[in-house]
Enzyme design. Structure first.
Site, PDB file in Angstrom:
ATOM      1  N   GLY A  18     -15.731  14.032  -0.127  1.00 48.85           N
ATOM      2  CA  GLY A  18     -15.288  15.336  -0.583  1.00 48.85           C
ATOM      3  C   GLY A  18     -16.357  16.126  -1.321  1.00 48.85           C
ATOM      4  O   GLY A  18     -17.516  16.197  -0.914  1.00 48.85           O
ATOM      5  N   GLY A  20     -17.799  15.580  -4.240  1.00 45.49           N
ATOM      6  CA  GLY A  20     -18.887  14.771  -4.793  1.00 45.49           C
ATOM      7  C   GLY A  20     -19.939  14.443  -3.757  1.00 45.49           C
ATOM      8  O   GLY A  20     -21.148  14.473  -4.038  1.00 45.49           O
ATOM      9  N   TYR A 154      -2.168  17.025 -14.063  1.00 42.36           N
ATOM     10  CA  TYR A 154      -3.425  17.508 -13.494  1.00 42.36           C
ATOM     11  C   TYR A 154      -3.851  18.803 -14.170  1.00 42.36           C
ATOM     12  O   TYR A 154      -5.015  18.973 -14.543  1.00 42.36           O
ATOM     13  CB  TYR A 154      -3.261  17.711 -11.990  1.00 42.36           C
TER      14      TYR A 154
END
Length: 244
Positions: A18, A20, A154
């Site tokens: 993703g 990163g 989140y």
């Protein structure tokens, strides 16, 4: 590990896939040596590290080190003698009613998304002070700005990342260490694959740009922040196609 003090070194957490992974590729292309971490997918991360070394001629180390574990971070940083850039990217989500969330699930989200920034930054700062320079970039979310129903933990964690960024930037500005964050909108990563095609289409229709963001776009902004004038610090840059 990397001991050449004049070679720029960047640490990217959660780098196996993703956003990163895209950040790692972009920084390698810009000539940075890398330390990449993951919590579970070491074979995938090691493959990436080998590929980046071969493609860009940089030094890249892959480490199984959970960013939410302070002991693991202590071990990781014990092997570093310098650091120029820290990218706090490791993150997880939880979708569901707050009343259905267990204490353990809450703590896991907060530890992975927010506490990890503390664990890494407190160890990175002394290394950056050696050069009186450094860059810390935290990957946040638009839900940290405005909050999202069914994603309370989140949203809380990313809101904490935003405040963490602003406060730490003020603390480190006299030491010439810049701290900024990228508040991401809907990025086309595995984290969003939990939604049905119908849900994704409805979400896409809300975005003025009429598409999802790409991990490579986040990575390009990370590089721009790293290369930006040092007067740019304490900022939360929103990358969301005009959505929020």
């Amino acid at each position: 590990m990397n001991t050449i003090k004049n070679t720029p070194l960047a640490l990217v957490t959660g780098a196996s896939r993703g956003i990163g992974r895209a950040i790692a590729e972009t920084l390698a292309g810009a000539g940075y040596d890398l330390v990449l971490t993951c919590s579970r997918t070491l074979p995938e991360l090691s493959g990436l590290a080998n590929s980046l070394e071969e493609k860009y001629g940089i030094h890249c180390t892959a480490q199984m080190a959970d960013a939410s574990d302070p002991v693991a971070m202590d071990r990781l940083f014990a092997s570093l003698d310098h650091l120029d850039v820290l990218v706090n990217n490791a993150g997880i989500s939880y979708i569901g009613l707050l009343t259905d969330m267990s204490v353990e699930e809450w703590q896991r989200v907060i530890n992975t998304n927010l506490s990890s920034c503390f664990y890494t930054s407190r160890l990175a700062i002394p290394l950056m002070l050696l050069k009186h320079s450094g860059r810390i970039v935290n990957i946040s979310s638009v839900w940290g700005n405005v909050g999202a129903s069914m994603e309370v933990a989140y949203s809380a964690s990313k809101g904490g990342v935003n405040s963490f960024t602003k406060a730490l930037a003020k603390e480190l500005a006299p030491s010439n260490i810049q701290v900024n964050a990228i508040s991401c909108g809907v990025i086309d990563t595995a984290m969003n694959h939990c939604f049905s095609p119908e849900e994704m289409n409805a979400l896409r229709e809300e975005i003025p740009a009429d598409r999802l963001g790409q991990p490579e776009e986040v990575a390009k902004l990370v590089l721009q922040l790293i290369q930006a004038p040092t007067y740019l610090t304490g900022q939360i840059l929103t990358l969301d196609g005009g959505w929020q």
